[in-house]
Scaffold this motif. Sequence first.
Motif, PDB file in Angstrom:
ATOM      1  N   SER A  78       2.297   4.109  -1.564  1.00 44.32           N
ATOM      2  CA  SER A  78       1.454   5.044  -2.298  1.00 44.32           C
ATOM      3  C   SER A  78       0.042   5.061  -1.741  1.00 44.32           C
ATOM      4  N   LEU A  79      -0.468   3.891  -1.344  1.00 46.06           N
ATOM      5  CA  LEU A  79      -1.816   3.799  -0.820  1.00 46.06           C
ATOM      6  C   LEU A  79      -1.923   4.374   0.583  1.00 46.06           C
ATOM      7  N   ARG A  80      -0.930   4.103   1.409  1.00 44.24           N
ATOM      8  CA  ARG A  80      -1.007   4.473   2.820  1.00 44.24           C
ATOM      9  C   ARG A  80      -0.337   5.794   3.149  1.00 44.24           C
ATOM     10  N   GLY A  81       0.478   6.330   2.263  1.00 40.10           N
ATOM     11  CA  GLY A  81       1.147   7.592   2.516  1.00 40.10           C
ATOM     12  C   GLY A  81       2.514   7.421   3.136  1.00 40.10           C
ATOM     13  N   ARG A  82       3.209   8.559   3.336  1.00 45.40           N
ATOM     14  CA  ARG A  82       4.566   8.531   3.878  1.00 45.40           C
ATOM     15  C   ARG A  82       4.888   9.862   4.552  1.00 45.40           C
ATOM     16  N   PHE A  83       5.933   9.862   5.365  1.00 45.20           N
ATOM     17  CA  PHE A  83       6.393  11.082   6.021  1.00 45.20           C
ATOM     18  C   PHE A  83       7.378  11.817   5.121  1.00 45.20           C
ATOM     19  N   VAL A  84       7.258  13.154   5.097  1.00 47.50           N
ATOM     20  CA  VAL A  84       8.142  14.000   4.306  1.00 47.50           C
ATOM     21  C   VAL A  84       8.512  15.226   5.137  1.00 47.50           C
ATOM     22  N   GLU A  85       9.404  16.043   4.587  1.00 49.86           N
ATOM     23  CA  GLU A  85       9.795  17.314   5.215  1.00 49.86           C
ATOM     24  C   GLU A  85      10.209  17.155   6.672  1.00 49.86           C
ATOM     25  N   GLY A  86      11.270  16.481   6.884  1.00 44.30           N
ATOM     26  CA  GLY A  86      11.761  16.340   8.241  1.00 44.30           C
ATOM     27  C   GLY A  86      10.896  15.453   9.099  1.00 44.30           C
ATOM     28  N   LYS A  87      10.049  14.637   8.471  1.00 45.36           N
ATOM     29  CA  LYS A  87       9.215  13.661   9.171  1.00 45.36           C
ATOM     30  C   LYS A  87       8.110  14.285  10.027  1.00 45.36           C
ATOM     31  N   PHE A  88       7.818  15.550   9.805  1.00 41.58           N
ATOM     32  CA  PHE A  88       6.704  16.178  10.524  1.00 41.58           C
ATOM     33  C   PHE A  88       5.433  16.225   9.683  1.00 41.58           C
ATOM     34  N   VAL A  89       5.585  16.128   8.373  1.00 43.07           N
ATOM     35  CA  VAL A  89       4.455  16.218   7.446  1.00 43.07           C
ATOM     36  C   VAL A  89       4.175  14.835   6.875  1.00 43.07           C
ATOM     37  N   PHE A  90       2.897  14.481   6.808  1.00 48.10           N
ATOM     38  CA  PHE A  90       2.496  13.198   6.237  1.00 48.10           C
ATOM     39  C   PHE A  90       1.825  13.458   4.901  1.00 48.10           C
ATOM     40  N   ARG A  91       2.214  12.702   3.877  1.00 42.41           N
ATOM     41  CA  ARG A  91       1.724  12.926   2.514  1.00 42.41           C
ATOM     42  C   ARG A  91       1.076  11.667   1.956  1.00 42.41           C
ATOM     43  N   GLN A  92      -0.055  11.850   1.269  1.00 44.01           N
ATOM     44  CA  GLN A  92      -0.738  10.737   0.623  1.00 44.01           C
ATOM     45  C   GLN A  92      -1.213  11.152  -0.757  1.00 44.01           C
ATOM     46  N   ILE A  93      -1.157  10.229  -1.696  1.00 45.62           N
ATOM     47  CA  ILE A  93      -1.524  10.489  -3.081  1.00 45.62           C
ATOM     48  C   ILE A  93      -2.877   9.852  -3.384  1.00 45.62           C
ATOM     49  N   PHE A  94      -3.722  10.591  -4.104  1.00 50.09           N
ATOM     50  CA  PHE A  94      -5.036  10.102  -4.509  1.00 50.09           C
ATOM     51  C   PHE A  94      -5.243  10.352  -5.998  1.00 50.09           C
ATOM     52  N   VAL A  95      -6.090   9.536  -6.602  1.00 54.36           N
ATOM     53  CA  VAL A  95      -6.545   9.751  -7.973  1.00 54.36           C
ATOM     54  C   VAL A  95      -8.045  10.017  -7.928  1.00 54.36           C
ATOM     55  N   ILE A  96      -8.503  11.066  -8.624  1.00 54.44           N
ATOM     56  CA  ILE A  96      -9.926  11.396  -8.641  1.00 54.44           C
ATOM     57  C   ILE A  96     -10.656  10.337  -9.466  1.00 54.44           C
ATOM     58  N   ARG A  97     -11.541   9.596  -8.834  1.00 57.73           N
ATOM     59  CA  ARG A  97     -12.261   8.519  -9.508  1.00 57.73           C
ATOM     60  C   ARG A  97     -13.619   9.008 -10.019  1.00 57.73           C
ATOM     61  N   SER A  98     -14.227   8.203 -10.891  1.00 58.02           N
ATOM     62  CA  SER A  98     -15.470   8.613 -11.542  1.00 58.02           C
ATOM     63  C   SER A  98     -16.596   8.833 -10.558  1.00 58.02           C
ATOM     64  N   TYR A  99     -16.612   8.061  -9.453  1.00 59.40           N
ATOM     65  CA  TYR A  99     -17.691   8.202  -8.483  1.00 59.40           C
ATOM     66  C   TYR A  99     -17.406   9.293  -7.446  1.00 59.40           C
ATOM     67  N   GLU A 100     -16.322  10.050  -7.644  1.00 59.66           N
ATOM     68  CA  GLU A 100     -15.973  11.144  -6.730  1.00 59.66           C
ATOM     69  C   GLU A 100     -16.160  12.513  -7.378  1.00 59.66           C
ATOM     70  N   ILE A 101     -16.770  12.545  -8.548  1.00 58.14           N
ATOM     71  CA  ILE A 101     -16.974  13.810  -9.246  1.00 58.14           C
ATOM     72  C   ILE A 101     -18.469  14.151  -9.286  1.00 58.14           C
ATOM     73  N   GLY A 102     -18.760  15.410  -9.560  1.00 62.25           N
ATOM     74  CA  GLY A 102     -20.132  15.871  -9.652  1.00 62.25           C
ATOM     75  C   GLY A 102     -20.570  16.030 -11.097  1.00 62.25           C
ATOM     76  N   PRO A 103     -21.693  16.719 -11.332  1.00 65.90           N
ATOM     77  CA  PRO A 103     -22.218  16.882 -12.691  1.00 65.90           C
ATOM     78  C   PRO A 103     -21.269  17.590 -13.645  1.00 65.90           C
ATOM     79  N   ASP A 104     -20.383  18.457 -13.132  1.00 67.03           N
ATOM     80  CA  ASP A 104     -19.444  19.159 -14.006  1.00 67.03           C
ATOM     81  C   ASP A 104     -18.121  18.417 -14.158  1.00 67.03           C
ATOM     82  N   LYS A 105     -18.079  17.147 -13.743  1.00 67.50           N
ATOM     83  CA  LYS A 105     -16.928  16.250 -13.919  1.00 67.50           C
ATOM     84  C   LYS A 105     -15.707  16.659 -13.106  1.00 67.50           C
ATOM     85  N   THR A 106     -15.936  17.374 -12.023  1.00 65.83           N
ATOM     86  CA  THR A 106     -14.849  17.726 -11.112  1.00 65.83           C
ATOM     87  C   THR A 106     -15.151  17.186  -9.724  1.00 65.83           C
ATOM     88  N   ALA A 107     -14.107  17.064  -8.917  1.00 72.11           N
ATOM     89  CA  ALA A 107     -14.265  16.566  -7.556  1.00 72.11           C
ATOM     90  C   ALA A 107     -15.197  17.474  -6.764  1.00 72.11           C
TER      91      ALA A 107
END
Length: 383
Positions: free
Chosen positions: A96-125
């Motif tokens: 989950s941290l490092r990602g994985r290959f998907v779709e016939g092993k040509f596409v690389f996918r990684q999952i992230f969670v929006i953290r508090s220090y990654e948002i702006g004044p309107d509480k979005t990324a």
Amino acid sequence: MAAISNISLQFPGNLTDAKKDNNVLRLSFCSPRNTTNMSSEKRRFLSVSASYSDSPRKIDTANRVNVNGIHVAEAPLQAGKLANDPSAADEAIVTSLRGRFVEGKFVFRQIFVIRSYEIGPDKTATMETLMNFLQETALNHVTSSGIGGEGFGATREMSLRKLIWVVTRIQVQVQRYNKWGDEIEVDTWVDAAGKNGMRRDWIIRDHYTKEIITRATSTWVIMNRQTRRLSKIPEEVKQELLPFYLNRLAVPTEETDCEKIDKLTDETAQIRILSGLAPRWNDMDANQHVNNVKYIGWILESVPIEVLEHYNMTSMTLEFRRECTQSNLLESMTCPTARVMESNNNSKNRKPDMQYTHLLRLQQDKADVVRARTEWNFKQKHQ
């Protein structure tokens, strides 16, 4: 699965009082998505079994498989295996941290969670947060491919020749900005761009609904790390990259911003100039030049505050002209664009309310560092 820093371990009472059952300690991993007033069916829990031991156990991530004829990191284990294999939980978290290959092993996918220090004044990324996600996924793609060398995203053959990648142009389209705690997935892939370039594309989706949130495309060339001169792609490097090329566009051709970005000058009407921007040590990347993401913040320094407060940036195109080092002082310049480009706004949903042209230049000799074009829409329209 959420990033490890956002996984809560729920123990029944005091950990020291937990019962050991055949040396297995039961843990519950839960997503940190907003749970207030959330129905039970929307809460996502993953129960796993991890072996209990008095001494820490080393995580084994050495298993590898063949992808497109290249040895790469193994794809993630299925969830059903977690309860039966004590090492499966650790490996799933690492994947989950490092990602994985998907779709016939040509596409690389990684999952992230929006953290508090990654948002702006309107509480979005912020745009800078999204760009960091794109960069991180790209680097992990190279690392997981099995062809990574010692350089920052360089292949083995590139490292042998003291070559590095530099981006020349990147375009990012944002449909909406995610909120704090949202989970997203980033897909990336590469393809050839002419004889001596590489194109890298990205798509960001909501991890659960699969709604496309952001599309991005970029062009990269090779530079000699010592001479800082551009270089042709050696044939050996091309052969490393060829098995991973995927002929797919993240940004549709009709929406690709390929028009020249006008150069701003002191005589340009309605211009805003902010001088004295100084790169810090922490703004430098592993290739000893300013990290590409840092330029975005400097560009926005000269954007009127009322625009930042009331409008969302829906598109940004960056054109990189030269390197910037820690010893340089920069000027940020912003000017409203006189016209909205018809060719880049065929889609009704992408017609911007306003458009700006930007320039980052060296303060001493006025040489261009980055040219940029941004499109903005009133925030109320996207709420």
